[in-house]
Design an enzyme around this catalytic site. Structure first.
Site, PDB file in Angstrom:
ATOM      1  N   GLY A  11       0.825  -1.206   0.000  1.00  0.00           N
ATOM      2  CA  GLY A  11       0.000   0.000   0.000  1.00  0.00           C
ATOM      3  C   GLY A  11       0.858   1.254   0.000  1.00  0.00           C
ATOM      4  N   THR A  13       1.686   3.561  -2.353  1.00  0.00           N
ATOM      5  CA  THR A  13       1.558   4.671  -3.311  1.00  0.00           C
ATOM      6  C   THR A  13       0.706   5.819  -2.796  1.00  0.00           C
ATOM      7  OG1 THR A  13      -0.340   3.564  -4.362  1.00  0.00           O
ATOM      8  CG2 THR A  13       1.848   3.175  -5.329  1.00  0.00           C
ATOM      9  N   ARG A  14       0.074   5.633  -1.639  1.00  0.00           N
ATOM     10  CA  ARG A  14      -0.805   6.693  -1.130  1.00  0.00           C
ATOM     11  C   ARG A  14      -0.677   6.812   0.387  1.00  0.00           C
ATOM     12  NH1 ARG A  14      -6.809   5.691  -3.098  1.00  0.00           N
ATOM     13  NH2 ARG A  14      -6.450   3.780  -1.914  1.00  0.00           N
ATOM     14  N   ASN A  83       1.515  -2.236   5.407  1.00  0.00           N
ATOM     15  CA  ASN A  83       0.727  -1.018   5.547  1.00  0.00           C
ATOM     16  C   ASN A  83      -0.630  -1.089   4.854  1.00  0.00           C
ATOM     17  OD1 ASN A  83       0.287   2.073   5.731  1.00  0.00           O
ATOM     18  ND2 ASN A  83       0.304   1.672   3.525  1.00  0.00           N
ATOM     19  N   SER A 134      -3.730   0.300  14.345  1.00  0.00           N
ATOM     20  CA  SER A 134      -4.536   1.499  14.557  1.00  0.00           C
ATOM     21  C   SER A 134      -4.898   1.574  16.029  1.00  0.00           C
ATOM     22  CB  SER A 134      -5.818   1.451  13.719  1.00  0.00           C
ATOM     23  OG  SER A 134      -6.706   2.494  14.101  1.00  0.00           O
ATOM     24  N   TYR A 148     -13.800  -2.569  11.729  1.00  0.00           N
ATOM     25  CA  TYR A 148     -12.439  -2.146  11.407  1.00  0.00           C
ATOM     26  C   TYR A 148     -11.510  -2.423  12.585  1.00  0.00           C
ATOM     27  CZ  TYR A 148      -8.558   1.096  10.451  1.00  0.00           C
ATOM     28  OH  TYR A 148      -7.323   1.656  10.268  1.00  0.00           O
ATOM     29  N   SER A 149     -11.992  -2.122  13.791  1.00  0.00           N
ATOM     30  CA  SER A 149     -11.193  -2.325  14.999  1.00  0.00           C
ATOM     31  C   SER A 149     -10.803  -3.782  15.175  1.00  0.00           C
ATOM     32  CB  SER A 149     -11.970  -1.853  16.233  1.00  0.00           C
ATOM     33  OG  SER A 149     -12.258  -0.478  16.153  1.00  0.00           O
ATOM     34  N   THR A 151     -10.189  -5.973  12.868  1.00  0.00           N
ATOM     35  CA  THR A 151      -9.078  -6.318  11.975  1.00  0.00           C
ATOM     36  C   THR A 151      -7.764  -5.757  12.492  1.00  0.00           C
ATOM     37  OG1 THR A 151      -9.275  -4.385  10.491  1.00  0.00           O
ATOM     38  CG2 THR A 151     -10.689  -6.287  10.030  1.00  0.00           C
ATOM     39  N   LYS A 152      -7.800  -4.579  13.102  1.00  0.00           N
ATOM     40  CA  LYS A 152      -6.570  -3.964  13.596  1.00  0.00           C
ATOM     41  C   LYS A 152      -6.135  -4.560  14.934  1.00  0.00           C
ATOM     42  CE  LYS A 152      -5.620  -1.276  10.163  1.00  0.00           C
ATOM     43  NZ  LYS A 152      -4.380  -1.476   9.376  1.00  0.00           N
TER      44      LYS A 152
END
Length: 251
Positions: A11, A13-14, A83, A134, A148-149, A151-152
């Site tokens: 990840g 490129t941004r 990342n 995160s 999301y949490s 997964t992190k």
């Protein structure tokens, strides 16, 4: 100082990944960037001297093929930065199986696939793996981040387990857990008024009354990859301006 090393960044490129790639590149490292969708940015980076390979980290076969391509570029990898990630805001009562699975596949499975595939290139010399987690994975009060949490949080325990299992190869494994950082992932598609409301919301929830920049995270990753951090492994560095809205006081 980290120089003359081979660095692989997913990840890259941004956003945060791009800042990390730029940090290592400017210090004289061979930087190999993996990306999935930012073709124009990838081409610009390639023209500047980055090695750029397209790869969807959620697809294990693609990751394995990409690791083989990297082995043709370099015999060893010194630093690996996991990342690549995505997020969707999903209130629990509006559970969306497809979005949850996509986050799980990229954020957590992707880090597993990439680490496993690139491990043979790191075992002989040792090195450093840095995972981007995160502070959501520790438990902040931002609504809609439950899935999301998860997964992190997985990234955090993965970091500790890999530190334990890979220490015998002199591979250090650490994680950085950013707070809210202004990137295209967090503000993309929003109006300036909406962005400013977000900034204010997060400023009010940090001890430093500020928000993060991609470079803030890149600087920590760079340190963790350096010899100055040779005695650090299995750790999670939280960089969130001192968030005050954690759901509990536990870790």
């Amino acid at each position: 100082m980290v120089s003359g090393k081979t660095v692989v960044i997913t990840g890259g490129t941004r956003g945060i990944g791009r800042a990390i790639a730029e940090k290592f590149f400017s210090a004289g490292n061979k930087v190999i960037v993996l990306y999935n969708s930012s073709d124009q940015e990838a081409e610009k980076m390639k023209e500047r001297g980055f090695y750029v390979l397209k790869c969807d980290v959620s697809k294990r076969d693609q990751v394995i093929d990409t690791a083989k391509k990297v082995s043709e570029i370099t015999k060893t990898v010194d630093i690996l930065v996991n990342n690549a990630g995505i997020w969707y805001l999903i209130p629990f009562e509006e559970f969306d199986d497809e979005k949850y699975r996509r986050m799980l596949e990229i954020n957590l499975n992707g880090a597993i696939y990439v680490t496993h595939a690139f491990l043979p290139l790191m075992k002989e010399k040792g090195g450093a793996i840095i995972n981007i987690a995160s502070n959501a994975g520790i438990g902040t009060s931002a609504l809609g981040t439950t899935f999301y949490s998860i997964t992190k949080a997985g990234i955090i325990i993965l970091t500790r387990r890999l530190a334990y299992e890979l220490g015998k190869y002199n591979i250090r494994v650490n994680a950085v857990a950013p707070g809210w950082v202004e990137t295209d992932m967090t503000i993309g598609g929003k109006s300036e008024e909406e962005i400013e409301k977000l900034r204010q919301w997060f400023r009010e929830r940090t001890m430093l009354h500020t928000t993060g920049k991609p470079e803030d995270i890149a600087n920590i990753v760079y340190f963790l990859a350096s010899d100055e951090a040779r005695y650090i492994t299995g750790q999670v560095i939280v960089a969130d301006g001192g968030r005050i809205d954690y759901l509990t006081h536990g870790i």
